[in-house]
Design a protein around this motif. Sequence first.
Motif, short mmCIF file in Angstrom:
data_model
loop_
_atom_site.label_atom_id
_atom_site.label_comp_id
_atom_site.label_asym_id
_atom_site.label_seq_id
_atom_site.Cartn_x
_atom_site.Cartn_y
_atom_site.Cartn_z
N LEU A 97 3.22 -1.56 4.10
CA LEU A 97 2.78 -0.17 4.08
C LEU A 97 3.96 0.74 3.83
CD1 LEU A 97 0.63 2.04 4.49
CD2 LEU A 97 1.11 1.90 6.95
N LEU A 105 -3.33 0.25 12.53
CA LEU A 105 -2.49 -0.31 11.47
C LEU A 105 -1.56 -1.41 11.92
CD1 LEU A 105 -1.48 3.07 9.81
CD2 LEU A 105 -2.89 1.28 8.76
N THR A 133 -8.00 3.91 4.08
CA THR A 133 -6.81 3.06 3.98
C THR A 133 -6.73 2.04 5.11
OG1 THR A 133 -5.59 4.78 2.81
CG2 THR A 133 -4.28 3.06 3.86
N ILE A 161 -0.08 -5.04 9.57
CA ILE A 161 0.98 -4.89 8.56
C ILE A 161 2.13 -5.87 8.82
CG2 ILE A 161 0.42 -2.51 7.95
CD1 ILE A 161 2.68 -1.55 9.75
N THR A 176 4.88 4.56 3.64
CA THR A 176 4.33 5.85 4.04
C THR A 176 5.46 6.83 4.34
OG1 THR A 176 3.03 6.99 5.75
CG2 THR A 176 4.10 4.96 6.41
N TYR A 178 1.30 8.47 10.30
CA TYR A 178 1.35 7.12 10.85
C TYR A 178 1.05 7.06 12.34
CZ TYR A 178 2.80 2.50 12.18
OH TYR A 178 2.80 1.23 12.72
N ILE A 201 0.87 -1.17 0.00
CA ILE A 201 0.00 0.00 0.00
C ILE A 201 0.91 1.22 0.00
CG2 ILE A 201 -1.82 1.25 1.22
CD1 ILE A 201 -2.77 -1.52 0.38
N THR A 202 0.83 2.00 -1.07
CA THR A 202 1.72 3.14 -1.23
C THR A 202 0.95 4.29 -1.85
OG1 THR A 202 3.91 3.76 -2.05
CG2 THR A 202 2.62 2.30 -3.46
N ILE A 245 -6.65 -2.02 4.60
CA ILE A 245 -5.54 -2.81 5.14
C ILE A 245 -6.06 -3.91 6.06
CG2 ILE A 245 -3.58 -2.70 6.74
CD1 ILE A 245 -2.85 0.00 5.39
#
Length: 182
Positions: free
Chosen positions: A47, A61, A31, A65, A49, A54, A20-21, A35
């Motif tokens: 991820l 998150l 987002t 991840i 970022t 963040y 995910i970018t 995720i």
Amino acid sequence: MTDQKIIDEIVHSCCKSVCITGGEPLLESDTCDIIQELHERGVSIYLSTNGTKYMEQKGKLEKFIAKLSLPLDGYDEKSNGINGRHIFSQGSKDESFLAVKEILEYYEHTPHDFAIKIGTVLTKKNADIETFKKMYNFLKNYSIDMWKIYEIIPEGRGIEHSEDLVLTNDELDDFIMVDEED
């Protein structure tokens, strides 16, 4: 195509992992939900970022991840902006460097179940061994799993500035050979 259709396509294609970018993926409101759903459906999430959003979303998150990828082109606020990675929102502060540093400091003392990768773009502006020695000395203070150095591939505004950024083969050879001369 809706987010749900995209998620279904990813899962039905037997895709094992997704990066995910962006731009900056954490600027999008859905987002974290995407995720989470991909993770719950068996897809490993990487991820990528710039880190500025963040910390405020880490609770949503970090359990989903497998890898957190952060950009760092220097060893302090000034050197990090050398390739144009500045994100200004408070005067001349480089929020990107400060955000990455905050994340690294946080995870230095907080257990986590994912890898942390630092990505550095090598350009004419930072291709000197002293910069990379200082970056190494900065990064060795943190528990990162990988430091990846990329040769720049000009896109977007990078195309306009490619003469100032892209190393010639001779310049790249000179940079790589510096250590052998010492």
